[in-house]
Design a protein around this motif. Structure first.
Motif, PDB file in Angstrom:
ATOM      1  N   PHE A 102     -12.489  78.117  35.620  1.00 62.14           N
ATOM      2  CA  PHE A 102     -12.710  77.224  35.047  1.00 62.14           C
ATOM      3  C   PHE A 102     -14.300  76.955  33.868  1.00 62.14           C
ATOM      4  N   SER A 103     -13.854  76.415  32.730  1.00 62.28           N
ATOM      5  CA  SER A 103     -15.230  76.154  31.967  1.00 62.28           C
ATOM      6  C   SER A 103     -15.320  74.817  32.827  1.00 62.28           C
ATOM      7  N   PHE A 104     -16.909  75.084  33.043  1.00 61.57           N
ATOM      8  CA  PHE A 104     -17.916  73.766  33.478  1.00 61.57           C
ATOM      9  C   PHE A 104     -19.033  73.492  32.439  1.00 61.57           C
ATOM     10  N   VAL A 105     -20.035  72.873  31.949  1.00 61.08           N
ATOM     11  CA  VAL A 105     -19.881  72.581  30.838  1.00 61.08           C
ATOM     12  C   VAL A 105     -21.149  70.985  31.402  1.00 61.08           C
ATOM     13  N   GLY A 106     -22.200  70.813  30.846  1.00 60.81           N
ATOM     14  CA  GLY A 106     -22.843  69.278  31.035  1.00 60.81           C
ATOM     15  C   GLY A 106     -24.443  69.612  30.724  1.00 60.81           C
ATOM     16  N   THR A 107     -25.360  68.590  31.651  1.00 62.98           N
ATOM     17  CA  THR A 107     -26.655  69.103  31.480  1.00 62.98           C
ATOM     18  C   THR A 107     -27.456  69.369  32.511  1.00 62.98           C
ATOM     19  N   ALA A 163     -25.639  67.586  35.681  1.00 65.02           N
ATOM     20  CA  ALA A 163     -24.318  66.272  35.316  1.00 65.02           C
ATOM     21  C   ALA A 163     -23.290  67.341  34.677  1.00 65.02           C
ATOM     22  N   MET A 164     -22.617  67.623  34.999  1.00 64.76           N
ATOM     23  CA  MET A 164     -21.503  69.071  34.762  1.00 64.76           C
ATOM     24  C   MET A 164     -20.088  68.712  34.890  1.00 64.76           C
ATOM     25  N   GLN A 165     -19.028  69.261  34.278  1.00 64.29           N
ATOM     26  CA  GLN A 165     -17.557  68.201  33.780  1.00 64.29           C
ATOM     27  C   GLN A 165     -16.896  69.945  33.731  1.00 64.29           C
ATOM     28  N   ALA A 166     -15.822  70.241  33.910  1.00 56.03           N
ATOM     29  CA  ALA A 166     -14.781  70.974  34.042  1.00 56.03           C
ATOM     30  C   ALA A 166     -14.190  70.291  32.762  1.00 56.03           C
ATOM     31  N   THR A 167     -13.418  71.211  31.490  1.00 56.70           N
ATOM     32  CA  THR A 167     -13.612  70.901  30.819  1.00 56.70           C
ATOM     33  C   THR A 167     -12.011  70.640  30.546  1.00 56.70           C
ATOM     34  N   THR A 168     -10.941  70.909  31.990  1.00 50.06           N
ATOM     35  CA  THR A 168     -10.039  71.072  31.896  1.00 50.06           C
ATOM     36  C   THR A 168      -9.553  70.503  32.878  1.00 50.06           C
ATOM     37  N   TYR A 169      -8.906  70.009  33.904  1.00 46.80           N
ATOM     38  CA  TYR A 169      -8.504  69.511  35.026  1.00 46.80           C
ATOM     39  C   TYR A 169      -7.305  71.225  35.905  1.00 46.80           C
ATOM     40  N   ARG A 170      -6.820  71.131  34.873  1.00 50.56           N
ATOM     41  CA  ARG A 170      -5.758  72.784  35.403  1.00 50.56           C
ATOM     42  C   ARG A 170      -6.052  73.547  34.946  1.00 50.56           C
ATOM     43  N   HIS A 171      -5.484  74.732  34.707  1.00 50.93           N
ATOM     44  CA  HIS A 171      -5.559  75.858  34.627  1.00 50.93           C
ATOM     45  C   HIS A 171      -4.235  76.699  34.911  1.00 50.93           C
ATOM     46  N   GLY A 172      -2.906  76.089  33.864  1.00 50.07           N
ATOM     47  CA  GLY A 172      -1.873  77.128  34.862  1.00 50.07           C
ATOM     48  C   GLY A 172      -1.188  75.972  36.223  1.00 50.07           C
ATOM     49  N   ARG A 173      -1.210  76.837  37.361  1.00 48.81           N
ATOM     50  CA  ARG A 173      -1.049  76.356  39.196  1.00 48.81           C
ATOM     51  C   ARG A 173      -1.983  75.900  39.635  1.00 48.81           C
ATOM     52  N   ILE A 174      -3.110  75.750  39.238  1.00 49.78           N
ATOM     53  CA  ILE A 174      -4.265  75.090  39.834  1.00 49.78           C
ATOM     54  C   ILE A 174      -4.644  74.552  39.344  1.00 49.78           C
ATOM     55  N   LEU A 175      -4.956  73.478  40.110  1.00 49.57           N
ATOM     56  CA  LEU A 175      -5.982  72.186  39.201  1.00 49.57           C
ATOM     57  C   LEU A 175      -7.519  71.495  40.281  1.00 49.57           C
ATOM     58  N   GLY A 193     -12.606  65.857  42.698  1.00 51.64           N
ATOM     59  CA  GLY A 193     -13.519  65.388  42.878  1.00 51.64           C
ATOM     60  C   GLY A 193     -15.051  66.307  42.510  1.00 51.64           C
ATOM     61  N   ASP A 194     -16.115  66.386  43.543  1.00 52.62           N
ATOM     62  CA  ASP A 194     -16.827  67.427  42.906  1.00 52.62           C
ATOM     63  C   ASP A 194     -16.601  68.661  42.289  1.00 52.62           C
ATOM     64  N   ALA A 195     -15.735  69.317  42.506  1.00 49.67           N
ATOM     65  CA  ALA A 195     -15.167  70.581  41.595  1.00 49.67           C
ATOM     66  C   ALA A 195     -14.675  70.368  40.492  1.00 49.67           C
ATOM     67  N   ALA A 196     -14.492  69.279  40.432  1.00 46.42           N
ATOM     68  CA  ALA A 196     -14.409  68.398  38.896  1.00 46.42           C
ATOM     69  C   ALA A 196     -15.048  68.277  37.854  1.00 46.42           C
ATOM     70  N   HIS A 197     -16.207  67.704  38.715  1.00 42.23           N
ATOM     71  CA  HIS A 197     -17.573  66.940  38.299  1.00 42.23           C
ATOM     72  C   HIS A 197     -18.320  66.753  39.203  1.00 42.23           C
ATOM     73  N   HIS A 209      -9.749  63.090  32.578  1.00 40.25           N
ATOM     74  CA  HIS A 209     -11.020  63.367  32.154  1.00 40.25           C
ATOM     75  C   HIS A 209     -11.866  62.474  31.830  1.00 40.25           C
ATOM     76  N   PRO A 210     -11.586  61.690  30.932  1.00 44.10           N
ATOM     77  CA  PRO A 210     -12.100  60.631  30.158  1.00 44.10           C
ATOM     78  C   PRO A 210     -12.996  59.291  31.191  1.00 44.10           C
ATOM     79  N   VAL A 211     -12.924  59.706  32.325  1.00 41.86           N
ATOM     80  CA  VAL A 211     -13.097  58.267  33.872  1.00 41.86           C
ATOM     81  C   VAL A 211     -14.314  58.941  33.679  1.00 41.86           C
ATOM     82  N   GLY A 212     -14.147  60.295  34.635  1.00 42.03           N
ATOM     83  CA  GLY A 212     -14.644  61.401  34.537  1.00 42.03           C
ATOM     84  C   GLY A 212     -16.248  61.969  33.908  1.00 42.03           C
ATOM     85  N   ALA A 213     -16.128  61.635  32.382  1.00 43.25           N
ATOM     86  CA  ALA A 213     -17.078  61.778  31.242  1.00 43.25           C
ATOM     87  C   ALA A 213     -18.063  60.095  31.357  1.00 43.25           C
TER      88      ALA A 213
END
Length: 506
Positions: free
Chosen positions: A191-196, A284-296, A299-303, A348-352
């Protein structure tokens, strides 16, 4: 083969596991730690705040009272009299960037579409209490929790995902990473994990002071950082604006913590002993998407973000509540798996927004020659009714609105706790994890239209004490309003269109 493997037996993983098991999905939770209890989860270091939205979430699954008991919180300090017509303002609000807010300054009009119920305020709890309550809930629903199972490999194809942990393969239809800010699942699934990057290193510790009266209680913003003392014995928190350079692989020593405390407090306070300590940053980092195929991810794994404002745990609980019913509907075949794309679209918008809320507080607290002027301006704004109301609406967890393609203001938001004349509340009706169709119209002629969706929607006719001007509402399993009708009488055709439109998405 299980329906779902969840990596991580923290509050988010356990809550999600319970949601799925409530919908009769088979779930196994893999947890790398062998012992569910840890000094870092217990008081004082495990202290956490649940906002009102999270309290409402626990209430809607019948878990609020057990959690209040485990947290040693008086339910009277959280609930409101259901006989009143309107919800009272909250009793306390906490702070924004160390600036304490007065709940009396909230504009009552901001609560016009809220109704009183058992969950009207947030409250302080701890990770141990939350985990114990949720682990008991998950076990009662048949969830298997495997401890000492560190995930080392993940593979997936079009039909399955296989998780390797402690040398054993666990095949499943889906995998959800709830394994924290340093998520193994997130890394293995690329997963891509981006932020500051961080501006400070934070510390939380249980200490003994040489002079217990050397530092006053409370949240103290200083020209060089911040320190916090709570009434919990020896509980100390600090923020040192060092660019987040402290090596988190090292345990903070007494000498290091004392040097930081003297620097940020501007005193010569001495620490006699450090019993337990942990560090963190405001990265402060967030995954660009919360789903890759069958993997989601959830929580903190996403942001991840700083703990300022106490939003991290609440954000993760919201993820679990949103994802649980959607993943269950997909597994049961009630929904096309495209429904899972709405998980990222909604959460995702709530997390951002939470990440930006955290960043704004860090920027306000960041020492420097211009800091006093900025802090004075923010304090003045926060002391107004509009400022206090804005902070409450942003941080309470009650006013997020998902875009469901309907201009009705309540659609996409958490539903008020309607209470029928027989004493049944919407919170009671949601405990089984199904959607609810509330029919307040005198004709109560909508039951036949609900028949095609009966396995997903519970039809409930009846008149509430206060209907807030609505005649019918369709409420999702997560308590979000999917459709609301305020016309003279909800018609069969209107409802059928609403049901078809919503469930066609799912």
């Amino acid at each position: 083969m299980h329906d779902v493997v969840i990596a991580g037996a923290g509050p988010v993983g356990l809550f999600l596991a319970s949601e799925l098991a409530l919908a009769h999905c088979s779930v196994v939770v893999l947890e790398r730690e062998t012992d569910p209890h840890s000094p870092l989860k217990a008081l004082p270091l495990g202290l956490r705040g649940l906002n009102t939205g999270s309290a409402e979430t626990f209430y809607r699954r019948g878990l609020l009272q057990p959690l209040l008991k485990a947290s040693r919180v008086d339910a009277a300090n959280v609930g409101a009299d259901p006989e009143t017509d309107r919800a009272p303002t909250p009793r306390s609000l906490g702070h924004f960037a160390g600036i304490t807010l007065d709940a009396a300054d909230i504009d009552p009009a901001a609560l016009a579409d809220r109704l009183p119920g058992p969950a009207m305020d947030g409250f302080m709890t701890n990770l141990e209490a939350i985990s114990d309550v949720l682990a008991e809930r998950a076990a009662s629903l048949g969830v298997s929790i495997v401890r000492g199972a560190r995930v080392t490999a993940v593979t997936q194809d079009e039909r399955t995902v296989t998780v390797t942990a402690a040398g054993q393969d666990h095949p499943a239809r889906w995998l959800v990473g709830c394994d924290g800010g340093r998520s193994t699942v997130r890394g293995l699934a690329d997963f891509s994990f981006v932020g500051t990057e961080p501006l400070f290193t934070g510390y939380v510790a249980k200490v003994s002071f040489a002079d217990p009266h050397a530092l006053p209680l409370g949240f103290h913003l200083t020209p060089t950082g911040m320190y916090l003392r709570t009434p919990l014995e020896g509980h100390l928190g600090m923020m040192d604006f060092d660019g987040g350079t402290f090596d988190r692989t090292q345990q903070p020593t007494r000498e290091h913590l004392q040097a930081v405390l003297r620097r940020v407090s501007g005193t010569d306070v001495a620490l006699k002993e450090v019993h337990l300590a942990s560090s963190f940053t405001d990265r402060a980092m967030q995954a660009t998407t919360y789903r890759h195929g069958r993997i989601l991810l959830a929580g903190d794994a996403a942001h991840i973000h700083s703990p300022l404002g106490g939003q991290g745990l609440n954000l993760g609980i919201g993820d679990a509540m949103n994802l649980g019913w959607k993943l269950a509907a997909t597994i049961r075949g009630d929904a096309h798996e495209d429904l899972l794309d709405t998980y990222t679209a909604e959460r995702h918008p709530v997390g951002a927004a939470v990440l930006d809320w955290s960043r704004a507080q860090v920027a306000t607290m960041n020492p420097g020659p211009n800091a006093p002027a900025l802090q004075q301006l923010v304090r003045a704004l926060m002391e107004t009714s509009d400022g206090t109301t804005h902070v409450y609406r942003t941080s309470s967890g009650l006013f997020h609105r998902y875009d469901l393609g309907d201009d009705q203001p309540l659609v996409g938001r958490t539903a008020p706790d309607f209470r029928l004349t027989d004493g049944t509340s919407l919170g009671d009706l949601l405990q089984e994890g199904r959607g609810v169709l509330l029919d307040f119209s005198p004709q109560q002629s909508l039951s036949e239209q609900a028949a095609p969706w009966r396995n997903r929607v519970r039809y409930v006719p009846g008149r509430p004490g206060n209907d807030l001007g609505f005649k019918a509402l369709l409420v999702r399993p997560d308590g979000i309003v999917a459709w609301a009708d305020a016309s003279a009488a909800a018609t069969d055709n209107q409802l059928n269109n609403a049901l078809t439109r919503w469930f066609a998405r799912s």
